[in-house]
Design a protein around this motif. Structure first.
Motif, PDB file in Angstrom:
ATOM      1  N   LEU A  38       0.822  -1.213   0.000  1.00 50.43           N
ATOM      2  CA  LEU A  38       0.000   0.000   0.000  1.00 50.43           C
ATOM      3  C   LEU A  38       0.855   1.262   0.000  1.00 50.43           C
ATOM      4  O   LEU A  38       0.546   2.239  -0.680  1.00 50.43           O
ATOM      5  N   GLY A  39       1.942   1.242   0.754  1.00 53.87           N
ATOM      6  CA  GLY A  39       2.846   2.388   0.786  1.00 53.87           C
ATOM      7  C   GLY A  39       3.473   2.655  -0.568  1.00 53.87           C
ATOM      8  O   GLY A  39       3.563   3.803  -1.016  1.00 53.87           O
ATOM      9  N   LEU A  40       3.903   1.596  -1.242  1.00 54.04           N
ATOM     10  CA  LEU A  40       4.494   1.744  -2.578  1.00 54.04           C
ATOM     11  C   LEU A  40       3.471   2.265  -3.580  1.00 54.04           C
ATOM     12  O   LEU A  40       3.780   3.122  -4.416  1.00 54.04           O
ATOM     13  N   GLU A  41       2.254   1.752  -3.486  1.00 53.02           N
ATOM     14  CA  GLU A  41       1.203   2.229  -4.393  1.00 53.02           C
ATOM     15  C   GLU A  41       0.853   3.687  -4.121  1.00 53.02           C
ATOM     16  O   GLU A  41       0.627   4.466  -5.051  1.00 53.02           O
ATOM     17  N   GLU A  42       0.839   4.066  -2.845  1.00 47.42           N
ATOM     18  CA  GLU A  42       0.582   5.468  -2.509  1.00 47.42           C
ATOM     19  C   GLU A  42       1.706   6.365  -3.025  1.00 47.42           C
ATOM     20  O   GLU A  42       1.455   7.471  -3.511  1.00 47.42           O
ATOM     21  N   LYS A  95       0.852   9.571  -5.301  1.00 42.94           N
ATOM     22  CA  LYS A  95       1.163  10.921  -4.799  1.00 42.94           C
ATOM     23  C   LYS A  95       2.275  11.587  -5.604  1.00 42.94           C
ATOM     24  O   LYS A  95       2.210  12.789  -5.869  1.00 42.94           O
ATOM     25  N   TYR A  96       3.290  10.817  -5.971  1.00 37.56           N
ATOM     26  CA  TYR A  96       4.392  11.393  -6.746  1.00 37.56           C
ATOM     27  C   TYR A  96       3.876  11.868  -8.100  1.00 37.56           C
ATOM     28  O   TYR A  96       4.239  12.950  -8.567  1.00 37.56           O
ATOM     29  N   ALA A  97       3.001  11.061  -8.701  1.00 36.23           N
ATOM     30  CA  ALA A  97       2.405  11.441  -9.988  1.00 36.23           C
ATOM     31  C   ALA A  97       1.566  12.706  -9.839  1.00 36.23           C
ATOM     32  O   ALA A  97       1.634  13.614 -10.677  1.00 36.23           O
ATOM     33  N   ALA A  98       0.803  12.789  -8.754  1.00 38.08           N
ATOM     34  CA  ALA A  98      -0.018  13.981  -8.509  1.00 38.08           C
ATOM     35  C   ALA A  98       0.864  15.206  -8.298  1.00 38.08           C
ATOM     36  O   ALA A  98       0.568  16.288  -8.808  1.00 38.08           O
ATOM     37  N   GLY A  99       1.943  15.025  -7.551  1.00 42.18           N
ATOM     38  CA  GLY A  99       2.864  16.142  -7.311  1.00 42.18           C
ATOM     39  C   GLY A  99       3.479  16.657  -8.596  1.00 42.18           C
ATOM     40  O   GLY A  99       3.589  17.870  -8.802  1.00 42.18           O
ATOM     41  N   ILE A 122       3.547  18.055  -2.135  1.00 45.85           N
ATOM     42  CA  ILE A 122       2.971  16.705  -2.224  1.00 45.85           C
ATOM     43  C   ILE A 122       4.092  15.670  -2.302  1.00 45.85           C
ATOM     44  O   ILE A 122       4.058  14.642  -1.615  1.00 45.85           O
ATOM     45  N   ILE A 123       5.088  15.955  -3.116  1.00 44.77           N
ATOM     46  CA  ILE A 123       6.206  15.025  -3.287  1.00 44.77           C
ATOM     47  C   ILE A 123       7.001  14.919  -1.991  1.00 44.77           C
ATOM     48  O   ILE A 123       7.373  13.820  -1.568  1.00 44.77           O
ATOM     49  N   GLN A 124       7.227  16.032  -1.344  1.00 42.78           N
ATOM     50  CA  GLN A 124       7.978  16.024  -0.086  1.00 42.78           C
ATOM     51  C   GLN A 124       7.237  15.218   0.986  1.00 42.78           C
ATOM     52  O   GLN A 124       7.839  14.433   1.713  1.00 42.78           O
ATOM     53  N   GLN A 125       5.936  15.384   1.069  1.00 48.03           N
ATOM     54  CA  GLN A 125       5.150  14.666   2.080  1.00 48.03           C
ATOM     55  C   GLN A 125       5.207  13.159   1.880  1.00 48.03           C
ATOM     56  O   GLN A 125       5.407  12.412   2.838  1.00 48.03           O
ATOM     57  N   PHE A 127      10.658  21.680 -11.590  1.00 45.64           N
ATOM     58  CA  PHE A 127       9.990  20.687 -12.430  1.00 45.64           C
ATOM     59  C   PHE A 127      10.394  20.887 -13.888  1.00 45.64           C
ATOM     60  O   PHE A 127       9.675  21.493 -14.666  1.00 45.64           O
ATOM     61  N   ASP A 128      11.549  20.373 -14.253  1.00 48.13           N
ATOM     62  CA  ASP A 128      12.010  20.501 -15.634  1.00 48.13           C
ATOM     63  C   ASP A 128      12.055  19.127 -16.299  1.00 48.13           C
ATOM     64  O   ASP A 128      11.569  18.139 -15.755  1.00 48.13           O
ATOM     65  N   THR A 129      12.650  19.074 -17.471  1.00 48.97           N
ATOM     66  CA  THR A 129      12.735  17.819 -18.218  1.00 48.97           C
ATOM     67  C   THR A 129      13.523  16.761 -17.451  1.00 48.97           C
ATOM     68  O   THR A 129      13.166  15.582 -17.471  1.00 48.97           O
ATOM     69  N   GLU A 130      14.580  17.180 -16.772  1.00 45.71           N
ATOM     70  CA  GLU A 130      15.376  16.238 -15.987  1.00 45.71           C
ATOM     71  C   GLU A 130      14.535  15.596 -14.889  1.00 45.71           C
ATOM     72  O   GLU A 130      14.680  14.412 -14.594  1.00 45.71           O
ATOM     73  N   PHE A 131      13.656  16.384 -14.284  1.00 42.87           N
ATOM     74  CA  PHE A 131      12.804  15.837 -13.235  1.00 42.87           C
ATOM     75  C   PHE A 131      11.844  14.809 -13.835  1.00 42.87           C
ATOM     76  O   PHE A 131      11.566  13.793 -13.223  1.00 42.87           O
ATOM     77  N   GLU A 132      11.363  15.069 -15.008  1.00 44.78           N
ATOM     78  CA  GLU A 132      10.464  14.113 -15.664  1.00 44.78           C
ATOM     79  C   GLU A 132      11.180  12.793 -15.948  1.00 44.78           C
ATOM     80  O   GLU A 132      10.600  11.717 -15.785  1.00 44.78           O
ATOM     81  N   LEU A 133      12.442  12.865 -16.347  1.00 45.83           N
ATOM     82  CA  LEU A 133      13.231  11.647 -16.565  1.00 45.83           C
ATOM     83  C   LEU A 133      13.435  10.906 -15.244  1.00 45.83           C
ATOM     84  O   LEU A 133      13.348   9.678 -15.187  1.00 45.83           O
ATOM     85  N   HIS A 134      13.709  11.666 -14.201  1.00 41.50           N
ATOM     86  CA  HIS A 134      13.837  11.077 -12.858  1.00 41.50           C
ATOM     87  C   HIS A 134      12.539  10.371 -12.479  1.00 41.50           C
ATOM     88  O   HIS A 134      12.557   9.245 -11.976  1.00 41.50           O
ATOM     89  N   TYR A 135      11.421  11.013 -12.731  1.00 42.44           N
ATOM     90  CA  TYR A 135      10.117  10.444 -12.397  1.00 42.44           C
ATOM     91  C   TYR A 135       9.936   9.090 -13.078  1.00 42.44           C
ATOM     92  O   TYR A 135       9.498   8.122 -12.454  1.00 42.44           O
TER      93      TYR A 135
END
Length: 115
Positions: free
Chosen positions: A32-36, A40-44, A52-55, A88-96
């Motif tokens: 459940l934690g992994l799914e959350e 949440k990361y996607a929402a952030g 949101i990402i920090q939380q 939130f740049d292109t590098e962050f999207e690659l990280h995501y």
């Protein structure tokens, strides 16, 4: 999948002290934690909301550390640094994308322990 996180099963077993019901609950809680984390990361990212990402990062990190899920921890650290330096740049999207792959591998490993 077992080769990616070979200690996961034994760590869960050790923590549950042989209690099968607790072992199931613990495994479900990790899942459940992994799914959350994914949601949440996607929402952030979608909302470009660092908070949101920090939380979710703070919420899930103890579980990740406790169960040896270092690749996810390492990639979340990369994301933290990217947000601090570039936002939130292109590098962050690659990280995501990399983070989501790591999370998916972990979800598959944990799911295999439930089945």
């Amino acid at each position: 999948m077992e080769k990616v996180y070979p200690d996961l099963s034994s760590l869960i077993e050790e923590m549950s002290d042989g209690d099968q019901d607790f072992q199931k609950e613990l495994t479900q809680a990790i899942l459940l934690g992994l799914e959350e984390l994914k949601v949440k990361y996607a929402a952030g990212l979608e909302q470009k909301n660092e908070n949101i990402i920090q939380q979710i990062r703070h919420k899930i990190k103890p579980t990740l550390v406790m169960f040896g899920l270092a690749p996810i921890i390492d990639e979340m650290q990369v994301g933290k640094e990217l947000l601090e330096q570039k936002g939130f740049d292109t590098e962050f999207e690659l990280h995501y994308q990399k983070l989501m792959k790591e999370v998916e591998v972990a979800i598959q490993c944990v799911t295999a322990l439930i089945d």
